[in-house]
Motif scaffolding. Structure first.
Motif, PDB file in Angstrom:
ATOM      1  N   ALA A 154       7.993   3.431   5.213  1.00 30.01           N
ATOM      2  CA  ALA A 154       6.962   2.865   4.332  1.00 30.01           C
ATOM      3  C   ALA A 154       5.881   3.897   4.083  1.00 30.01           C
ATOM      4  N   ILE A 155       5.114   3.658   3.039  1.00 32.47           N
ATOM      5  CA  ILE A 155       3.983   4.526   2.687  1.00 32.47           C
ATOM      6  C   ILE A 155       2.718   3.938   3.294  1.00 32.47           C
ATOM      7  N   VAL A 156       1.951   4.786   3.962  1.00 34.47           N
ATOM      8  CA  VAL A 156       0.732   4.351   4.640  1.00 34.47           C
ATOM      9  C   VAL A 156      -0.443   5.153   4.086  1.00 34.47           C
ATOM     10  N   ARG A 157      -1.543   4.461   3.808  1.00 36.53           N
ATOM     11  CA  ARG A 157      -2.760   5.127   3.339  1.00 36.53           C
ATOM     12  C   ARG A 157      -3.634   5.468   4.535  1.00 36.53           C
ATOM     13  N   VAL A 158      -4.067   6.738   4.624  1.00 37.27           N
ATOM     14  CA  VAL A 158      -4.810   7.220   5.787  1.00 37.27           C
ATOM     15  C   VAL A 158      -6.085   7.909   5.323  1.00 37.27           C
ATOM     16  N   SER A 159      -7.186   7.674   6.008  1.00 40.19           N
ATOM     17  CA  SER A 159      -8.452   8.308   5.681  1.00 40.19           C
ATOM     18  C   SER A 159      -8.479   9.741   6.177  1.00 40.19           C
ATOM     19  N   ARG A 160      -8.973  10.650   5.336  1.00 43.21           N
ATOM     20  CA  ARG A 160      -9.147  12.041   5.769  1.00 43.21           C
ATOM     21  C   ARG A 160     -10.255  12.158   6.798  1.00 43.21           C
ATOM     22  N   LEU A 161     -11.222  11.235   6.731  1.00 38.54           N
ATOM     23  CA  LEU A 161     -12.424  11.345   7.547  1.00 38.54           C
ATOM     24  C   LEU A 161     -12.323  10.551   8.831  1.00 38.54           C
ATOM     25  N   GLY A 162     -11.172  10.065   9.156  1.00 37.64           N
ATOM     26  CA  GLY A 162     -11.032   9.293  10.390  1.00 37.64           C
ATOM     27  C   GLY A 162     -11.259   7.820  10.144  1.00 37.64           C
ATOM     28  N   GLY A 163     -11.376   7.067  11.210  1.00 41.10           N
ATOM     29  CA  GLY A 163     -11.568   5.633  11.106  1.00 41.10           C
ATOM     30  C   GLY A 163     -10.296   4.891  11.458  1.00 41.10           C
ATOM     31  N   ALA A 164      -9.134   5.463  11.094  1.00 40.26           N
ATOM     32  CA  ALA A 164      -7.868   4.857  11.492  1.00 40.26           C
ATOM     33  C   ALA A 164      -7.498   5.399  12.866  1.00 40.26           C
ATOM     34  N   TRP A 165      -7.352   4.512  13.841  1.00 41.18           N
ATOM     35  CA  TRP A 165      -7.090   4.998  15.196  1.00 41.18           C
ATOM     36  C   TRP A 165      -6.069   4.083  15.858  1.00 41.18           C
ATOM     37  N   SER A 166      -5.490   4.610  16.924  1.00 46.28           N
ATOM     38  CA  SER A 166      -4.496   3.865  17.670  1.00 46.28           C
ATOM     39  C   SER A 166      -4.625   4.241  19.139  1.00 46.28           C
ATOM     40  N   SER A 167      -4.109   3.384  20.009  1.00 45.32           N
ATOM     41  CA  SER A 167      -4.111   3.657  21.442  1.00 45.32           C
ATOM     42  C   SER A 167      -2.686   3.828  21.968  1.00 45.32           C
ATOM     43  N   ASP A 168      -1.771   4.171  21.061  1.00 49.16           N
ATOM     44  CA  ASP A 168      -0.378   4.365  21.456  1.00 49.16           C
ATOM     45  C   ASP A 168      -0.161   5.829  21.841  1.00 49.16           C
ATOM     46  N   PRO A 169       0.114   6.149  23.100  1.00 51.55           N
ATOM     47  CA  PRO A 169       0.290   7.555  23.500  1.00 51.55           C
ATOM     48  C   PRO A 169       1.491   8.212  22.841  1.00 51.55           C
ATOM     49  N   LEU A 206      -6.577   9.071  18.041  1.00 50.46           N
ATOM     50  CA  LEU A 206      -5.943   8.357  19.140  1.00 50.46           C
ATOM     51  C   LEU A 206      -6.976   8.167  20.239  1.00 50.46           C
ATOM     52  N   LEU A 207      -7.093   6.949  20.725  1.00 51.82           N
ATOM     53  CA  LEU A 207      -8.016   6.628  21.803  1.00 51.82           C
ATOM     54  C   LEU A 207      -7.192   6.411  23.064  1.00 51.82           C
ATOM     55  N   LEU A 208      -7.205   7.420  23.952  1.00 50.96           N
ATOM     56  CA  LEU A 208      -6.298   7.426  25.093  1.00 50.96           C
ATOM     57  C   LEU A 208      -7.047   7.769  26.375  1.00 50.96           C
ATOM     58  N   THR A 209      -6.469   7.364  27.504  1.00 51.69           N
ATOM     59  CA  THR A 209      -7.043   7.677  28.815  1.00 51.69           C
ATOM     60  C   THR A 209      -6.694   9.114  29.193  1.00 51.69           C
ATOM     61  N   PRO A 210      -7.429   9.698  30.141  1.00 56.06           N
ATOM     62  CA  PRO A 210      -7.098  11.055  30.594  1.00 56.06           C
ATOM     63  C   PRO A 210      -5.670  11.182  31.099  1.00 56.06           C
ATOM     64  N   ASP A 211      -5.167  10.176  31.788  1.00 57.56           N
ATOM     65  CA  ASP A 211      -3.798  10.240  32.294  1.00 57.56           C
ATOM     66  C   ASP A 211      -2.783  10.263  31.160  1.00 57.56           C
ATOM     67  N   GLN A 212      -3.091   9.591  30.042  1.00 55.27           N
ATOM     68  CA  GLN A 212      -2.147   9.527  28.927  1.00 55.27           C
ATOM     69  C   GLN A 212      -2.051  10.845  28.159  1.00 55.27           C
ATOM     70  N   VAL A 213      -3.130  11.609  28.162  1.00 57.34           N
ATOM     71  CA  VAL A 213      -3.119  12.858  27.396  1.00 57.34           C
ATOM     72  C   VAL A 213      -2.867  14.075  28.273  1.00 57.34           C
ATOM     73  N   ALA A 214      -2.965  13.926  29.575  1.00 58.81           N
ATOM     74  CA  ALA A 214      -2.844  15.076  30.484  1.00 58.81           C
ATOM     75  C   ALA A 214      -1.503  15.780  30.303  1.00 58.81           C
ATOM     76  N   GLY A 215      -1.561  17.113  30.116  1.00 54.69           N
ATOM     77  CA  GLY A 215      -0.357  17.927  30.044  1.00 54.69           C
ATOM     78  C   GLY A 215       0.410  17.852  28.744  1.00 54.69           C
ATOM     79  N   HIS A 216      -0.093  17.134  27.742  1.00 55.84           N
ATOM     80  CA  HIS A 216       0.659  17.041  26.489  1.00 55.84           C
ATOM     81  C   HIS A 216       0.509  18.335  25.672  1.00 55.84           C
ATOM     82  N   PRO A 217       1.590  18.811  25.063  1.00 51.43           N
ATOM     83  CA  PRO A 217       1.534  20.066  24.298  1.00 51.43           C
ATOM     84  C   PRO A 217       0.549  20.049  23.133  1.00 51.43           C
ATOM     85  N   ALA A 218       0.206  18.869  22.609  1.00 53.18           N
ATOM     86  CA  ALA A 218      -0.740  18.811  21.488  1.00 53.18           C
ATOM     87  C   ALA A 218      -2.101  19.375  21.874  1.00 53.18           C
TER      88      ALA A 218
END
Length: 252
Positions: A154-169, A206-218
């Motif tokens: 599907a096609i999704v509209r996304v803001s360049r300036l942020g505002g669209a967020w998720s908590s899915d790691p 993305l709104l994530l905990t330190p454990d969720q982002v730790a060590g990720h290549p991003a």
């Protein structure tokens, strides 16, 4: 007879006092208005529409108050204001049409739009980014659907300036380009371990905990300053977490 006439003529004629006219009150000359652009008119139109919509919505919010119960609005008037249930729908349409108009005006001025369109296969699979309009994204969407691998694309509209967020790691794998630390939260002492707000070049957060982002290549695509700040916060949050755990273990 002549004497009477002469005497009458000698009387002074009554007139209104010859008052000196007051000079006009001096007023500050208004500043010459700046030239209004099409974008100014588009914003003003949306402001007016939002004003009237808010007045009607405010009336609906007051229906259960004591003041409204003392002088209720006739049911036929409420039905009229609801416009067969289109009160909320027209507000959403006004908002989306206003955003589309402003984006078209930006494109005419040679400026980038505030939103872009992306093609997603599912909630964790970003297939294509950076499309300026739906028409630009449709061929890409059709090609992914035709492949048979992403029939639900599907096609999704996304803001360049942020505002669209998720908590899915899982979405860490979909971040595009340079990644930055958009914000940090230390969390409440007894409720959570804090959060990091991670943002990529498209504005997605993305709104994530330190454990969720730790060590990720991003995180390797972060600036040295952002990475140092994130490491410092992670150490601080880990220390708070350890203190809470020790305090909990010491309870009788």
């Amino acid at each position: 007879m002549n004497a009477v006439t002469t005497q009458a003529a000698a009387r002074p004629t009554k007139r209104l006092p010859n008052r000196r006219p007051n000079p006009p009150m001096r007023r500050v000359e208004p500043a010459v208005p700046e030239p209004l652009s099409a974008m100014d008119f588009a914003q003003r139109m949306q402001d007016i529409g939002l004003h009237w919509w808010a007045l009607i919505d405010g009336l609906f919010e007051q229906l259960h108050t004591d003041k409204a119960k003392a002088a209720p609005v006739p049911e036929w008037a409420l039905d009229w204001l609801k416009d067969q249930g289109r009160h909320d729908l027209t507000h959403e349409e006004m908002r989306s049409q206003g955003e589309a108009l402003r984006d078209l005006l930006r494109l005419q001025e040679g400026r980038p739009t505030r939103t872009v369109f992306e093609v997603w296969g599912d909630h964790a699979t970003r297939l294509s980014i950076g499309h300026e309009c739906v028409a630009d994204a449709i061929p890409t969407l059709d090609s992914f659907k035709a492949s048979g691998k992403y029939p639900q694309a599907a096609i999704v509209r996304v803001s360049r300036l942020g505002g669209a967020w998720s908590s899915d790691p899982a979405l860490l794998d979909t971040l595009v380009g340079t990644v930055r630390l958009a914000g940090s939260s230390v969390g409440l002492p007894n409720d959570d371990d804090g959060f990091f707000s991670i943002q990529d070049e498209t504005g997605r957060q993305l709104l994530l905990t330190p454990d969720q982002v730790a060590g990720h290549p991003a995180l390797d695509r972060m600036s040295a300053e952002d990475r140092a700040s994130m490491d410092a916060w992670s150490a601080h949050l880990a220390e708070r977490k350890a203190l809470r755990a020790a305090a909990k273990d010491g309870q009788p």
